[in-house]
Structures are given as structure tokens and as C-alpha cells.
Design an enzyme around this catalytic site. Structure first.
Site, PDB file in Angstrom:
ATOM      1  N   ALA A  74       0.844  -1.715   0.547  1.00  0.00           N
ATOM      2  CA  ALA A  74       0.380   0.028  -0.181  1.00  0.00           C
ATOM      3  C   ALA A  74       0.786   0.614  -0.363  1.00  0.00           C
ATOM      4  CB  ALA A  74      -0.917   0.328   1.069  1.00  0.00           C
ATOM      5  N   ASP A  75       0.642   2.174  -0.500  1.00  0.00           N
ATOM      6  CA  ASP A  75       1.385   3.969  -0.544  1.00  0.00           C
ATOM      7  C   ASP A  75       0.052   4.667  -0.362  1.00  0.00           C
ATOM      8  OD1 ASP A  75       3.777   4.830  -0.640  1.00  0.00           O
ATOM      9  OD2 ASP A  75       1.966   6.257  -1.052  1.00  0.00           O
ATOM     10  N   THR A  76       0.403   5.336   0.581  1.00  0.00           N
ATOM     11  CA  THR A  76      -0.203   6.262   0.883  1.00  0.00           C
ATOM     12  C   THR A  76      -0.092   8.139   0.916  1.00  0.00           C
ATOM     13  OG1 THR A  76      -1.388   4.921   3.004  1.00  0.00           O
ATOM     14  CG2 THR A  76      -1.940   7.828   3.517  1.00  0.00           C
ATOM     15  N   SER A 111      -3.972   3.597  -2.005  1.00  0.00           N
ATOM     16  CA  SER A 111      -3.731   2.430  -2.418  1.00  0.00           C
ATOM     17  C   SER A 111      -3.325   1.212  -1.844  1.00  0.00           C
ATOM     18  CB  SER A 111      -2.971   2.647  -4.446  1.00  0.00           C
ATOM     19  OG  SER A 111      -3.886   3.962  -4.793  1.00  0.00           O
TER      20      SER A 111
END
Length: 191
Positions: A74-76, A111
Site C-alpha cells: 500500500a501507499d498513502t 492505494s
């Protein structure tokens, strides 16, 4: 329930984030942590979810999978004033980011990439966050005491600054913490 997916795959979390690990534990998903420290670099013209989707998949591609493994990466980012606020490099940058967020609103975009050796799926969630006006003393207190250098936008909504500064949110609270758990659960059930 996730019984089918858990019987079929060993879950791998490609993240060292304690918040993401805690969410999976709370979902009763057994998992193993694997991650590769890498530069989070993306094409400079990317905007908003283009950035998080690219980075979530980039992290996924860095980890070698076996046939019975399902990888979650994930990446935020915090998207404010048409630019990404990522993790601050130092105290000065953290203070500057919080000054920008003060008395303003922004989007938190996360995502998630779900990947096996045969299939990849990317899902994205967005939450609108509204901050009340923060004083310089409040910003400095938070940065000095909570050291938010591992957090996109220099803040954790679950920490002191979120309690005193976030006026309202529209969307998923868990997304702002770093993982849109409801969307993840739904996608895992249907994967």
C-alpha cells in the site's frame, strides 16, 4: 468471511507500518511481513491517485512471490493544494506541512495492491479531511513530542493532533490511518 482466501493463500504484508500490521491483526488475518526498503520515486507529472497506485504496485513488484502467496502492499499520500505531501524529511518540513494543513482541507489517498503470481488488483480510497486552525505552539508541540516523520502529511489522525485539530472527515477513518480496511476486506473476499 475470508476463510476461502486464507485456505488458498499465505498472506504477505509488504509494509513495515505498525498501523497496517495492527489492522490485519484486528481482521484476524494471519500474515508475514516482507518488505524491501526502496526510494518512493514516481514520475513527476503524476497526480493524486496516480502516485499511490504507481507506488503500491512498485512495492509489490519488488517482492518475489511463491505460488501460494498473496501480497498486500500500500501507499498513502496527503493531497493538498494540488501536490503530494509525503513523509517529512525533518522537523522543519513537518512544521511547514502542518502549517499548510491548518485551517484547510485535503485528501488522504491510499492505494492497495493485491498480488499473486497470477493476478494483480489495485484499489484506491480517498478521504476528505478538514483541519481547524492550529497555532504555532500546537504544531511545534506535536512535532517535538510525536515526531511524525513516518507519516504522510506529517500527522497521524489517531494521535494528539488528530484529536485537537481534525474538525471533520468525509470518508474512511481507517484510510486516514493508512489502510482502507473495509475496501481491503471486501476485495480479499472476492479475490
Amino acid at each position: 468471511m475470508l476463510t476461502d482466501i486464507l485456505n488458498k493463500y499465505k498472506i504477505i504484508l509488504g509494509s513495515k507500518s505498525p498501523r497496517r500490521q495492527q489492522f490485519l491483526k484486528e481482521l484476524n488475518i494471519p500474515f508475514e511481513v516482507k518488505f524491501i526498503d526502496s526510494q518512493e520515486i514516481y514520475p513527476h507529472h503524476f497526480k493524486a491517485e496516480q502516485i499511490t497506485e504507481f507506488l503500491a504496485e512498485f512495492k509489490s513488484n519488488a517482492i518475489q512471490l511463491k505460488d501460494n502467496e498473496l501480497l498486500i502492499t500500500a501507499d498513502t499520500i496527503v493531497w493538498s493544494n494540488n501536490k503530494a505531501l509525503e513523509k517529512p524529511k525533518d522537523k522543519a518540513e513537518a512544521v511547514k506541512m502542518l502549517e499548510e494543513l491548518s485551517n484547510n482541507n485535503h485528501q488522504v489517498i491510499t492505494s492497495i495492491c493485491l498480488a499473486t503470481t497470477k493476478k494483480t488488483k489495485i484499489i484506491t480510497d480517498k478521504t476528505q479531511v478538514y483541519f481547524s486552525k492550529l497555532s504555532k505552539d500546537e504544531i511545534n508541540f506535536y512535532v517535538n513530542n510525536y515526531k511524525p516523520f513516518d507519516k504522510a502529511g506529517s500527522y497521524g489522525i489517531q494521535e494528539w493532533i488528530g484529536l485537537i485539530g481534525v474538525a471533520k472527515i468525509e470518508g474512511s477513518y481507517a484510510n486516514v490511518v493508512g489502510l482502507p480496511v473495509q475496501k481491503l476486506y471486501k476485495e480479499l473476499k472476492n479475490f
